[in-house]
Write an enzyme that holds these catalytic residues in place. Structure first.
Site, mmCIF file in Angstrom:
data_model
loop_
_atom_site.group_PDB
_atom_site.id
_atom_site.type_symbol
_atom_site.label_atom_id
_atom_site.label_comp_id
_atom_site.label_asym_id
_atom_site.label_seq_id
_atom_site.Cartn_x
_atom_site.Cartn_y
_atom_site.Cartn_z
ATOM 1 N NE ARG A 180 -5.113 -1.986 -7.122
ATOM 2 C CZ ARG A 180 -4.591 -1.681 -8.333
ATOM 3 N NH1 ARG A 180 -3.950 -2.612 -9.034
ATOM 4 N NH2 ARG A 180 -4.743 -0.480 -8.831
ATOM 5 C CG ASP A 461 -3.147 3.692 -12.521
ATOM 6 O OD1 ASP A 461 -2.161 3.566 -13.283
ATOM 7 O OD2 ASP A 461 -3.898 2.742 -12.238
#
Length: 554
Positions: A180, A461
């Site tokens: 990613r 996150d």
């Protein structure tokens, strides 16, 4: 000379030295950098930047135009100009690529060497190696992350830390690797082209693709990517053009690259068909990026008091706007023959408390049961310890490699369904303090170069920090009344912020960065200034831009 090598020579620019004029490195150079960021790789990055950066910047500006319309009170709807794409039943996305047919459990995490080994040794089907939300983009993190994936692909990632050895398993086929990259909004200031920083997306994608695409194909897989934070089908079109140029550049057949798009913005939710269509020969499906989706929902409607949401804990996957989003994503993906991936289980197993651990596992079990019954083809976990319970649920209820055949023709989702804010719940001081702790905890770690932080046995996150930040801003902006009758105002918000920051500072390790995090966070929680992303706000704090090294000298 192999066919691939011959193709490279035919397709690459003739004058590489000329291409490298104006290309410079501003990060530390060492053996790792030289292994990953060669002169040829730098040429490729420069080609990508010059071909696509202006379009990228224009698309980012387009986001602000959409925001301006929403701020006026205009509502989102399905696009009339792309109605023909949505209503055409004939087109399909690409069939699953090698290693992507069965994706029932995907583990996600940063790209440090320990995580890479542990993730690939997990009992999962794929590993999403994250240069984005789970990584703080220091130069060392980005370069070492690329190096770790380079070595892992070639089976050379084993290492020793203290007395403990980390080795890849040899008793089974390892999970398929998916990288990613950073979102279109982020830049990489340590690599400039013509005096301008390269897009973080193009830097992460370009290095991973250039160094590994052929090796991945040789080993029976391919260059696969997760594409984050897109807000329109035009941004997907940009990615598709990047893919086509890149494959042509090294002489690789188009369609070898596959991209799974995270539908984690409210604007993208209205363009799912169009996004798959733009990437169709390269599409590996869509994913429900649940936390970023809530963040985007609040961010885009932050000026509208009708979209105020209660405490984060009340905004579950079963509330109307989240349920509609999930159902539409599954129906859209399966109609187009591609995977519909579920969301993250961020829980961390409780090794210290058996009873609490059983509760954690039951929460994960119920979440994954909801997903597999809805029709998802796979799901995310943040910790290897969640793999057994997740596999138990998916193996029982999805004995096939995927369930793309579950068409969900019973689903009919309207624009009003996607915008339904009938979310039961209250706004409490406890919810405010939890949001502050999550935001401060994540930002403090990020400022130290750590991209994901365990807080209260959850892996937090950037996405969850953004939800916390945006809720605080929204509540203050609209002066909401709390459950206990208090009013959320600027002075009140800052008072609690400093209380929480002081508490975390006292309890934290020496040299922590909670006070620095609080100074930044204070600009974002009063209902006044609002940066598009926390990561952009903080980025300069973790850059270490050094002298200028011309790429031609690599």
């Amino acid at each position: 000379m192999s066919i691939s090598q011959a193709n490279r020579q035919l397709n690459r620019p003739v004058n590489t030295e000329q291409i490298l004029e104006g290309v410079a490195l501003h990060g530390a150079l060492n053996d790792q950098t030289n292994k990953i960021l060669s002169k040829d790789a730098s040429v490729f990055l420069a080609v990508l930047h010059r071909a696509f950066n202006e379009r990228r910047k224009n698309l980012l500006q387009r986001r602000q135009q959409v925001q301006a319309e929403l701020d006026k009170g205009n509502q989102l709807d399905f696009l009339p100009e792309t109605k023909h794409v949505r209503e055409n039943d004939a087109w399909r996305g690409a069939p699953p690529a090698p290693g992507l047919t069965d994706r029932r459990i995907e583990i996600t995490g940063p790209t440090d060497r320990k995580m890479v080994v542990n993730a690939l040794n997990s009992d999962v089907w794929t590993y999403m190696a994250d240069f984005e939300d789970a990584s703080a983009p220091t130069w060392d993190n980005m370069i070492n992350g690329q190096l770790n994936l380079y070595d892992a692909i070639r089976g050379q990632v084993d290492f020793k830390q203290g007395e403990k050895e980390y080795k890849l398993r040899t008793d089974r086929v390892l999970p398929t690797l998916i990288a990613r990259s950073r979102g279109w909004h982020l830049v990489e200031k340590h690599f400039t082209v013509d005096g301008e920083p390269i897009s973080g997306s193009l830097f992460d994608f370009g290095l991973y693709f250039f160094n590994n695409a052929e090796e991945l194909v040789r080993r029976g897989r391919g260059p696969y990517f997760y594409l984050p934070k897109m807000e329109s089908y035009l941004e997907a079109r940009l990615w598709n053009d990047v893919f086509c140029l890149s494959q042509d550049y090294i002489g690789m057949p188009r369609g070898t690259i596959r991209g799974t798009v995270l539908i984690e913005t409210i604007t993208a939710a209205f363009q799912m068909d169009e996004i798959i269509y733009e990437l169709r020969d390269h599409s590996a499906g869509l994913n429900c990026g649940r936390w970023d989706y809530i963040f985007s929902f609040i961010k885009r409607f932050r000026q509208n008091s009708n979209f105020v949401l209660p405490d984060r804990a009340s905004v579950t996957m079963t509330v109307p706007f989240m349920d509609a989003y999930v159902r539409l994503l599954i129906k859209t993906c399966h109609r187009r023959g591609v995977h519909a991936m579920g969301g993250m289980a961020a829980q961390i197993p409780r090794k210290d408390d058996k009873e609490e651990n059983e509760k954690v596992m039951d929460m994960v079990r119920q979440d994954k049961l909801r997903e597999v019954r809805a029709g998802h083809d796979g799901t995310w976990i943040a910790h290897p310890g969640l793999a057994p319970v997740t596999a138990e649920v998916f193996n029982k209820h999805m004995p096939t490699p995927n369930q793309i055949f579950v068409r969900r023709e019973d689903v009919h989702v309207t624009a009003n369904d996607l915008l339904n804010t009938n979310v039961p719940g209250k706004i409490t001081e406890d919810g405010i303090r939890k949001n502050l702790n999550i935001g401060l905890g994540y930002m403090e770690g990020w400022l130290r170069g750590v991209g994901c932080v365990p807080i209260n046995y959850l892996m937090e996150d950037a996405a969850t920090a953004e939800v916390s930040r945006s809720q605080l801003w929204q509540w203050c902006r609209h002066g909401v009344q709390l459950e206990d009758g208090k009013k959320m105002e600027k002075d009140f918000a800052l008072k609690i912020l400093h209380e929480q920051a002081d508490k975390l500072d006292r309890e934290g390790a020496k040299g922590n960065k909670y006070q620095l995090a609080a100074r930044y966070f204070a600009t974002q929680v009063t209902g006044e200034d609002y940066d598009e992303f926390l990561t952009s706000l903080l980025y300069d704090e973790i850059t270490n831009v050094s002298g200028k090294t011309p790429a031609a000298k690599l």
